[in-house]
Design a protein around this motif. Structure first.
Motif, PDB file in Angstrom:
ATOM      1  N   GLN A  12       0.811  -1.223   0.000  1.00 24.42           N
ATOM      2  CA  GLN A  12       0.000   0.000   0.000  1.00 24.42           C
ATOM      3  C   GLN A  12       0.843   1.271   0.000  1.00 24.42           C
ATOM      4  O   GLN A  12       0.453   2.270  -0.597  1.00 24.42           O
ATOM      5  N   GLN A  13       1.995   1.252   0.655  1.00 30.16           N
ATOM      6  CA  GLN A  13       2.848   2.441   0.654  1.00 30.16           C
ATOM      7  C   GLN A  13       3.344   2.768  -0.748  1.00 30.16           C
ATOM      8  O   GLN A  13       3.449   3.929  -1.121  1.00 30.16           O
ATOM      9  N   HIS A  14       3.620   1.765  -1.534  1.00 31.68           N
ATOM     10  CA  HIS A  14       4.062   1.973  -2.911  1.00 31.68           C
ATOM     11  C   HIS A  14       2.885   2.376  -3.803  1.00 31.68           C
ATOM     12  O   HIS A  14       3.031   3.195  -4.706  1.00 31.68           O
ATOM     13  N   ASN A 107      -9.208   7.571  -9.868  1.00 33.35           N
ATOM     14  CA  ASN A 107      -7.916   7.565  -9.190  1.00 33.35           C
ATOM     15  C   ASN A 107      -8.021   8.220  -7.814  1.00 33.35           C
ATOM     16  O   ASN A 107      -7.399   7.763  -6.854  1.00 33.35           O
ATOM     17  N   ALA A 108      -8.810   9.299  -7.712  1.00 32.47           N
ATOM     18  CA  ALA A 108      -8.984   9.980  -6.424  1.00 32.47           C
ATOM     19  C   ALA A 108      -9.656   9.058  -5.411  1.00 32.47           C
ATOM     20  O   ALA A 108      -9.268   9.019  -4.237  1.00 32.47           O
ATOM     21  N   LEU A 109     -10.654   8.303  -5.857  1.00 26.19           N
ATOM     22  CA  LEU A 109     -11.323   7.355  -4.958  1.00 26.19           C
ATOM     23  C   LEU A 109     -10.359   6.249  -4.511  1.00 26.19           C
ATOM     24  O   LEU A 109     -10.344   5.864  -3.342  1.00 26.19           O
ATOM     25  N   GLU A 110      -9.561   5.745  -5.447  1.00 27.41           N
ATOM     26  CA  GLU A 110      -8.598   4.696  -5.108  1.00 27.41           C
ATOM     27  C   GLU A 110      -7.510   5.230  -4.181  1.00 27.41           C
ATOM     28  O   GLU A 110      -7.048   4.526  -3.276  1.00 27.41           O
ATOM     29  N   TYR A 111      -7.119   6.481  -4.372  1.00 27.60           N
ATOM     30  CA  TYR A 111      -6.133   7.113  -3.494  1.00 27.60           C
ATOM     31  C   TYR A 111      -6.694   7.218  -2.073  1.00 27.60           C
ATOM     32  O   TYR A 111      -6.019   6.893  -1.098  1.00 27.60           O
ATOM     33  N   GLU A 112      -7.941   7.668  -1.971  1.00 25.48           N
ATOM     34  CA  GLU A 112      -8.581   7.798  -0.659  1.00 25.48           C
ATOM     35  C   GLU A 112      -8.719   6.434   0.012  1.00 25.48           C
ATOM     36  O   GLU A 112      -8.504   6.302   1.220  1.00 25.48           O
ATOM     37  N   MET A 113      -9.060   5.409  -0.763  1.00 19.83           N
ATOM     38  CA  MET A 113      -9.171   4.055  -0.228  1.00 19.83           C
ATOM     39  C   MET A 113      -7.825   3.592   0.331  1.00 19.83           C
ATOM     40  O   MET A 113      -7.751   3.011   1.417  1.00 19.83           O
ATOM     41  N   THR A 114      -6.748   3.853  -0.393  1.00 15.85           N
ATOM     42  CA  THR A 114      -5.413   3.471   0.059  1.00 15.85           C
ATOM     43  C   THR A 114      -5.046   4.217   1.341  1.00 15.85           C
ATOM     44  O   THR A 114      -4.490   3.631   2.272  1.00 15.85           O
ATOM     45  N   MET A 115      -5.374   5.524   1.392  1.00 19.25           N
ATOM     46  CA  MET A 115      -5.091   6.309   2.598  1.00 19.25           C
ATOM     47  C   MET A 115      -5.865   5.758   3.799  1.00 19.25           C
ATOM     48  O   MET A 115      -5.318   5.656   4.904  1.00 19.25           O
ATOM     49  N   ASN A 116      -7.122   5.398   3.607  1.00 17.94           N
ATOM     50  CA  ASN A 116      -7.922   4.830   4.692  1.00 17.94           C
ATOM     51  C   ASN A 116      -7.344   3.503   5.175  1.00 17.94           C
ATOM     52  O   ASN A 116      -7.315   3.223   6.375  1.00 17.94           O
ATOM     53  N   PHE A 117      -6.874   2.688   4.234  1.00 16.34           N
ATOM     54  CA  PHE A 117      -6.254   1.415   4.595  1.00 16.34           C
ATOM     55  C   PHE A 117      -5.000   1.646   5.428  1.00 16.34           C
ATOM     56  O   PHE A 117      -4.806   1.010   6.471  1.00 16.34           O
ATOM     57  N   LEU A 118      -4.147   2.567   4.974  1.00 13.95           N
ATOM     58  CA  LEU A 118      -2.918   2.861   5.711  1.00 13.95           C
ATOM     59  C   LEU A 118      -3.227   3.458   7.079  1.00 13.95           C
ATOM     60  O   LEU A 118      -2.553   3.144   8.072  1.00 13.95           O
ATOM     61  N   ASP A 119      -4.238   4.313   7.161  1.00 18.94           N
ATOM     62  CA  ASP A 119      -4.640   4.901   8.436  1.00 18.94           C
ATOM     63  C   ASP A 119      -5.077   3.815   9.410  1.00 18.94           C
ATOM     64  O   ASP A 119      -4.736   3.852  10.594  1.00 18.94           O
ATOM     65  N   GLY A 120      -5.809   2.832   8.914  1.00 21.53           N
ATOM     66  CA  GLY A 120      -6.233   1.719   9.754  1.00 21.53           C
ATOM     67  C   GLY A 120      -5.061   0.905  10.271  1.00 21.53           C
ATOM     68  O   GLY A 120      -5.028   0.504  11.443  1.00 21.53           O
ATOM     69  N   LYS A 121      -4.099   0.657   9.399  1.00 30.08           N
ATOM     70  CA  LYS A 121      -2.904  -0.091   9.803  1.00 30.08           C
ATOM     71  C   LYS A 121      -2.131   0.659  10.893  1.00 30.08           C
ATOM     72  O   LYS A 121      -1.728   0.079  11.901  1.00 30.08           O
ATOM     73  N   ILE A 122      -1.935   1.954  10.681  1.00 30.15           N
ATOM     74  CA  ILE A 122      -1.169   2.758  11.637  1.00 30.15           C
ATOM     75  C   ILE A 122      -1.938   2.885  12.952  1.00 30.15           C
ATOM     76  O   ILE A 122      -1.341   2.814  14.030  1.00 30.15           O
ATOM     77  N   SER A 123      -3.244   3.043  12.885  1.00 33.22           N
ATOM     78  CA  SER A 123      -4.058   3.106  14.107  1.00 33.22           C
ATOM     79  C   SER A 123      -3.946   1.805  14.899  1.00 33.22           C
ATOM     80  O   SER A 123      -3.875   1.825  16.134  1.00 33.22           O
ATOM     81  N   GLY A 124      -3.934   0.693  14.196  1.00 36.17           N
ATOM     82  CA  GLY A 124      -3.785  -0.608  14.864  1.00 36.17           C
ATOM     83  C   GLY A 124      -2.454  -0.734  15.581  1.00 36.17           C
ATOM     84  O   GLY A 124      -2.383  -1.247  16.710  1.00 36.17           O
ATOM     85  N   VAL A 125      -1.398  -0.239  14.948  1.00 36.12           N
ATOM     86  CA  VAL A 125      -0.072  -0.298  15.581  1.00 36.12           C
ATOM     87  C   VAL A 125      -0.034   0.626  16.809  1.00 36.12           C
ATOM     88  O   VAL A 125       0.525   0.268  17.848  1.00 36.12           O
ATOM     89  N   LYS A 126      -0.641   1.810  16.690  1.00 38.73           N
ATOM     90  CA  LYS A 126      -0.694   2.736  17.833  1.00 38.73           C
ATOM     91  C   LYS A 126      -1.412   2.095  19.014  1.00 38.73           C
ATOM     92  O   LYS A 126      -0.969   2.206  20.157  1.00 38.73           O
TER      93      LYS A 126
END
Length: 132
Positions: A12-14, A107-126
């Motif tokens: 997802q970061q890539h 592309n904007a929707l897919e970008y937002e989806m990726t950001m939400n996924f990454l936010d969830g991952k980071i929230s889980g680690v926090k």
């Protein structure tokens, strides 16, 4: 076992970097819709993602000190000219504004989806680090 950012965030970061590059390219196409002779460009998303996944050795920077971070420059997708979807109007421009606007919105929707996924991952680690 150490937890690295690559293991945590995965592909997802890539994906985020490739989607950013794609948005810039589509916006450039829209901006040049009235430029005579301009050829619409596209990005081979799958190829760019494969490059990012492979972690090409030629893009890694050398560490000169033990305390330096490992830094990797994300590879970018190959720019390709898009096949025209409309008849030539005589000026040689191949931009279809409606198509580009649809691609930009997708592309904007897919970008937002990726950001939400990454936010969830980071929230889980926090949460894991704070003991929740």
């Amino acid at each position: 076992m150490a937890l690295t950012m690559d293991k945590l965030l995965g592909i997802q970061q890539h994906t985020l970097g490739v989607r950013t590059q794609r948005a810039e390219m589509i916006a450039n196409n829209i901006a040049n819709a009235d430029t005579p002779g301009y050829k619409a460009k596209g990005l081979d998303f799958q190829q760019a993602l494969k490059q990012a996944q492979s972690g090409m050795e030629s893009h890694k920077l050398a560490r000169t000190h033990d305390k330096h971070f490992n830094v990797e420059i994300n590879p970018t997708g190959q720019e390709k000219f898009r096949m025209p979807t409309q008849p030539d109007t005589g000026d040689g421009n191949t931009v279809d504004v409606q198509l580009e606007q649809n691609l930009y919105a997708q592309n904007a929707l897919e970008y937002e989806m990726t950001m939400n996924f990454l936010d969830g991952k980071i929230s889980g680690v926090k949460k894991a680090l704070s003991g929740q």
